[in-house]
Motif scaffolding. Structure first.
Motif, PDB file in Angstrom:
ATOM      1  N   ASP A 101       2.100   6.802  -6.988  1.00 47.26           N
ATOM      2  CA  ASP A 101       1.487   8.118  -7.230  1.00 47.26           C
ATOM      3  C   ASP A 101       2.426   9.279  -7.211  1.00 47.26           C
ATOM      4  OD1 ASP A 101      -0.919   6.770  -7.832  1.00 47.26           O
ATOM      5  OD2 ASP A 101      -1.668   7.001  -5.933  1.00 47.26           O
ATOM      6  N   LEU A 134       1.269   4.455  -2.926  1.00 43.82           N
ATOM      7  CA  LEU A 134       1.491   5.851  -2.739  1.00 43.82           C
ATOM      8  C   LEU A 134       2.681   6.432  -3.330  1.00 43.82           C
ATOM      9  CD1 LEU A 134       0.041   5.915   0.985  1.00 43.82           C
ATOM     10  CD2 LEU A 134      -1.435   6.657  -1.052  1.00 43.82           C
ATOM     11  N   ASP A 135       3.525   5.817  -3.078  1.00 48.16           N
ATOM     12  CA  ASP A 135       5.094   6.550  -3.770  1.00 48.16           C
ATOM     13  C   ASP A 135       4.910   6.470  -5.177  1.00 48.16           C
ATOM     14  OD1 ASP A 135       6.239   6.705  -1.272  1.00 48.16           O
ATOM     15  OD2 ASP A 135       7.178   4.562  -1.145  1.00 48.16           O
ATOM     16  N   SER A 145       0.775  -1.262   0.042  1.00 48.37           N
ATOM     17  CA  SER A 145      -0.010   0.024  -0.064  1.00 48.37           C
ATOM     18  C   SER A 145       0.735   1.158   0.074  1.00 48.37           C
ATOM     19  CB  SER A 145      -0.733   0.005   1.184  1.00 48.37           C
ATOM     20  OG  SER A 145      -0.287   0.002   2.487  1.00 48.37           O
ATOM     21  N   LYS A 146       1.818   1.299   0.852  1.00 47.07           N
ATOM     22  CA  LYS A 146       3.095   2.348   0.690  1.00 47.07           C
ATOM     23  C   LYS A 146       3.431   2.618  -0.625  1.00 47.07           C
ATOM     24  CE  LYS A 146       7.484   3.987   2.596  1.00 47.07           C
ATOM     25  NZ  LYS A 146       7.849   4.295   1.227  1.00 47.07           N
TER      26      LYS A 146
END
Length: 590
Positions: free
Chosen positions: A296, A293-294, A289-290
């Motif tokens: 994006d 975000l990275d 999930s991290k």
């Protein structure tokens, strides 16, 4: 030497159904061999005297680097370059370091192997980044395992400013953390020393207060359940080793058997009876999930490459490419697959075919397979990447000792030499440039070793031992492939000074790079993003130039612009190919 123009032309119809063509040959003359030398003081002075520019859109035909040094015949290293918004047809974007090097030493002095530097606390300032660019950095890598997104954004902005103001073409690679099992941040400490016989506690508990002495947080909740008493725990691929001696709920007590330095967020692997322990951790997703975000963040910032850690299958790469396209239809982000696990090796060919590039992450790979298998795995990956026309980076621990010492070990130099001999596209520095005490010296070692081995290869006329299979998926692609294979062979046989390729997508430039010709490849493209992507591939010197489908016009204008900059001279022998009008032309520069 003679300056008369003589040529070979091969033209095919734009229709894929036509297989007819014409072919004419006449014997050209060619120029003298090169002698390599390099004056870093002149190079640095040349770069620092470049003037600045502001550019809002790097992919639009805005002001580009032009020269005011007239018709210099090659001695114009001291000349000042200015940025000027003159007519598009009279402009060409050139990397400042390559230009200075070519002016001083000629075509064959150029380095073919590309260099990637990980940016960290030791190299994140503008002056440090400039020093790396002057030293030969082609790609700047930011590692999302460390630092905040704000810190990474500031690095990206500095690299872009460096390119705009100083005339570089440094690409940006963002490396995701991946779903690996790793330690925490050591309570903010830069490192911790584990001594022989000490007992340390590895815990999955989220402690409110500071960590007790000799306690390390682990990011994987199933860690205590997966390991057993007697297992061997390896930190960072074996830089420090522990033996599991006791399990108490979420805590695992371990005795240090090989002392060493513990670094924040170092990866953890456990071995049992000579085999890697793969329990529930094998089910962890490739992209966490991290990581999403990275990703994006990387798309929004317009990075050139996104490297994905612990790739297990081609499906992950294809899914990410679809995601990038959906998030930004105008995005031109290339996806790099990191080969660093047993699953990666099992599905190697399909992963390479799906990816825009591959990284041989030997550190983590060496923690998952026996150490003695790493060299053969590296060679297999490099060879397969070249056969499938996928750029490949050899990474991890190339010059590990230079994190602390100013001189590498002889074994490290031999390791770098082997990667160059295997004809990898690029070599990568990790901790050496991110947090080492001698990042510029480490880069200088990579550069000098690469140049020396490449020159030795050419002088010894080492035979090309690899047969390149056909990879084209259509008849039009087959024509391009045959043209590039023939052009590279002709370049070697005729000892030409350079190959010129005019490419809008970069495909024909990559095909020429795949053949590893003896001469450098000048790749002309209209897009700044394509130019930066090509900066990762072996032997390519990417230029940004607006051109048309008229090859004769393109060649005449290119000759004029490069002669004005002192980068070529009358009589130089070149072979030109193009992906707009599929052709081969051999000629002397008028």
């Amino acid at each position: 030497m003679a300056t008369m123009s003589q040529s070979i032309n091969f033209f095919t119809s734009s229709s894929s159904s036509s297989r007819s063509g014409t072919f004419a040959v006449s014997k050209p003359s060619y120029s003298k061999p090169y002698v390599f030398k390099m004056n870093p003081r002149i190079l640095e002075k040349f770069v620092k005297r470049s003037m600045s520019v502001s550019c809002s859109d790097p992919d639009s035909p805005l002001p580009v680097l032009v020269s005011d040094n007239g018709t210099s015949g090659g001695a114009g290293v001291e000349s000042v370059n200015v940025w000027s918004p003159i007519a598009e047809s009279s402009t060409i974007e050139v990397d400042a370091v390559t230009e200075a090097e070519m002016k001083e030493n000629g075509f064959r002095s150029t380095r073919r192997t590309k260099l990637v530097c990980t940016i960290g606390p030791a190299t994140c300032g503008f002056e440090q980044l400039e020093a790396l660019a002057v030293g030969g950095m082609n790609v700047a890598r930011i590692n999302m395992c460390h630092g905040t997104r704000e810190w990474h954004r500031s690095v990206i902005e500095r690299v872009r400013r460096l390119n705009e103001e100083k005339g570089f073409a440094v690409a940006i690679m963002m490396d995701t953390e991946g779903s690996e099992i790793h330690m925490g941040d050591l309570g903010g400490a830069p490192s911790a020393k584990a001594e022989d016989g000490e007992v340390w506690t590895f815990t999955v508990r989220a402690l409110e207060s500071s960590l007790p002495e000799r306690t390390i947080h682990v990011n994987y909740d199933g860690f205590a359940e997966d390991v057993k008493v007697g297992d061997e725990l390896l930190v960072d691929g074996g830089m420090v080793r522990f033996e599991v001696i006791e399990k108490i709920g979420p805590d695992v007590k371990c005795r240090c058997t090989d002392p060493g330095l513990l670094l924040p967020r170092a990866n953890l692997t456990s071995w049992r009876d000579g085999s890697l322990v793969r329990e529930r951790n094998a089910m962890l997703p490739t992209i966490s999930s991290k990581d999403w975000l990275d990703i994006d963040f990387g798309i929004a910032e317009g990075v050139d490459f996104i490297a994905i850690s612990f790739v297990k299958s081609a499906e992950v790469i294809n899914h990410l490419k679809s995601y990038i396209k959906a998030r930004s239809r105008d995005s031109d982000v290339a996806v790099i697959a990191k080969i660093e696990s047993i699953d990666s090796l099992k599905n190697l060919e399909e992963i390479i075919q799906a990816s825009d590039g591959v990284m041989v992450a030997r550190g983590d790979l060496g923690a998952q397979i026996p150490l003695e298998q790493v060299p053969s795995a590296q060679q297999k990956i490099v060879q397969m990447c070249r056969q499938l026309n996928t750029p490949v980076i050899v990474a991890s621990q190339l010059l590990e000792s230079m994190i602390e010492y100013p001189t590498p070990t002889r074994a490290e130099v031999a390791d770098v030499s082997e990667a160059v001999r295997q004809r990898a596209d690029a070599l990568m520095l990790s901790g050496e440039s991110a947090m080492g005490q001698y990042p510029e010296k480490a880069l200088a070692v990579l550069r000098s070793v690469s140049l020396r081995i490449e020159r030795w290869w050419r002088e010894e006329k080492r035979p090309e031992g690899m047969e390149l299979p056909d990879i084209a998926s259509s008849f039009a692609d087959s024509i391009s492939e045959e043209i590039c294979n023939s052009a590279a062979k002709m370049a070697n046989n005729l000892m030409v000074d350079a190959l010129f390729v005019y490419t809008k997508t970069g495909h024909m430039a990559s095909l020429l790079s795949r053949s590893r010709p003896d001469c450098p490849i000048f790749a002309f493209t209209t897009m700044a993003s394509v130019r930066r992507h090509l900066n990762l591939q072996w032997g390519l010197i990417p230029f940004r130039l607006n051109f048309s489908d008229d090859m004769e016009s393109n060649l005449n204008r290119t000759f004029s612009l490069l002669k004005a900059r002192g980068m070529i001279k009358s009589g130089d022998l070149v072979i030109a190919v193009s992906d707009m009008l599929q052709s081969i032309q051999v000629m002397n520069v008028p």
